[in-house]
Design an enzyme around this catalytic site. Structure first.
Site, PDB file in Angstrom:
ATOM      1  N   TYR A  96       0.841  -1.198   0.000  1.00  0.00           N
ATOM      2  CA  TYR A  96       0.000   0.000   0.000  1.00  0.00           C
ATOM      3  C   TYR A  96       0.878   1.250   0.000  1.00  0.00           C
ATOM      4  CZ  TYR A  96      -3.798  -3.201   1.144  1.00  0.00           C
ATOM      5  OH  TYR A  96      -4.713  -4.225   1.118  1.00  0.00           O
ATOM      6  N   GLU A 154      -0.871 -16.736 -10.042  1.00  0.00           N
ATOM      7  CA  GLU A 154      -0.035 -15.843 -10.849  1.00  0.00           C
ATOM      8  C   GLU A 154       1.455 -16.157 -10.677  1.00  0.00           C
ATOM      9  OE1 GLU A 154      -1.134 -11.781 -10.192  1.00  0.00           O
ATOM     10  OE2 GLU A 154      -3.137 -12.089 -11.011  1.00  0.00           O
TER      11      GLU A 154
END
Length: 162
Positions: A96, A154
């Protein structure tokens, strides 16, 4: 506005569109998922069919690059955050704080986290690729287990691992 419902390996998803754009992609039961009864069920609407095909393609190839016309109903700040997320390649993550830094707003970590939590186009705008500064999995409107599974898919992809 229209919606459709389809299955993925991680549960049922909804796609929401108008005549020209995808407005949202949500998991059933996801936080901030709108009430679908406000939309017309139209599974054969061309954009909803395209979204379904592309999400299914992503699950067979996690490095698949989406090509959907998006128009999420978000603030300009949220739009800038979501644009940073769109630049994160499959198999990579940012914190973040790193997103806030890329926006040139290093003290806006909480606002960034709030914008990410409200991402209305899950998976296509990869909010699941955002993790805590310490590398831990933090908040995901569709649930931390789904986030973990998306990241594992992924990272395990041959192109992402290359």
């Amino acid at each position: 506005m229209y919606y459709s419902e389809f299955s993925t390996p991680l549960g049922t998803m909804y796609a929401v569109a108008d005549s020209q754009h995808i407005l949202g992609l949500y998991y059933q039961g996801q936080k901030y998922c709108p009430d679908m009864s406000q939309y017309q069920y139209e599974p054969e609407q061309w954009l909803l069919e395209a979204a379904t095909r592309q999400i299914q393609r992503y699950f067979s190839d996690p490095c698949f690059e989406f090509d959907l016309p998006l128009n999420p109903n978000v603030t300009s700040f949220q739009k800038s955050v979501l644009e940073v997320l769109r630049q994160i390649p499959a198999g990579e993550t940012l914190s973040y704080q790193q997103v806030a830094n890329r926006l040139g707003k290093p003290t806006a970590t909480r606002a960034v986290a709030s914008a990410i939590a409200k991402n209305p186009v899950i998976i296509v705008i990869p909010c699941h690729r955002i993790i805590g500064q310490d590398g831990s999995l933090r908040g995901f409107a569709a649930g931390l287990e789904r986030k973990r599974q998306l990241l594992v898919r992924e990272k395990g992809s041959s192109r992402a691992a290359a």
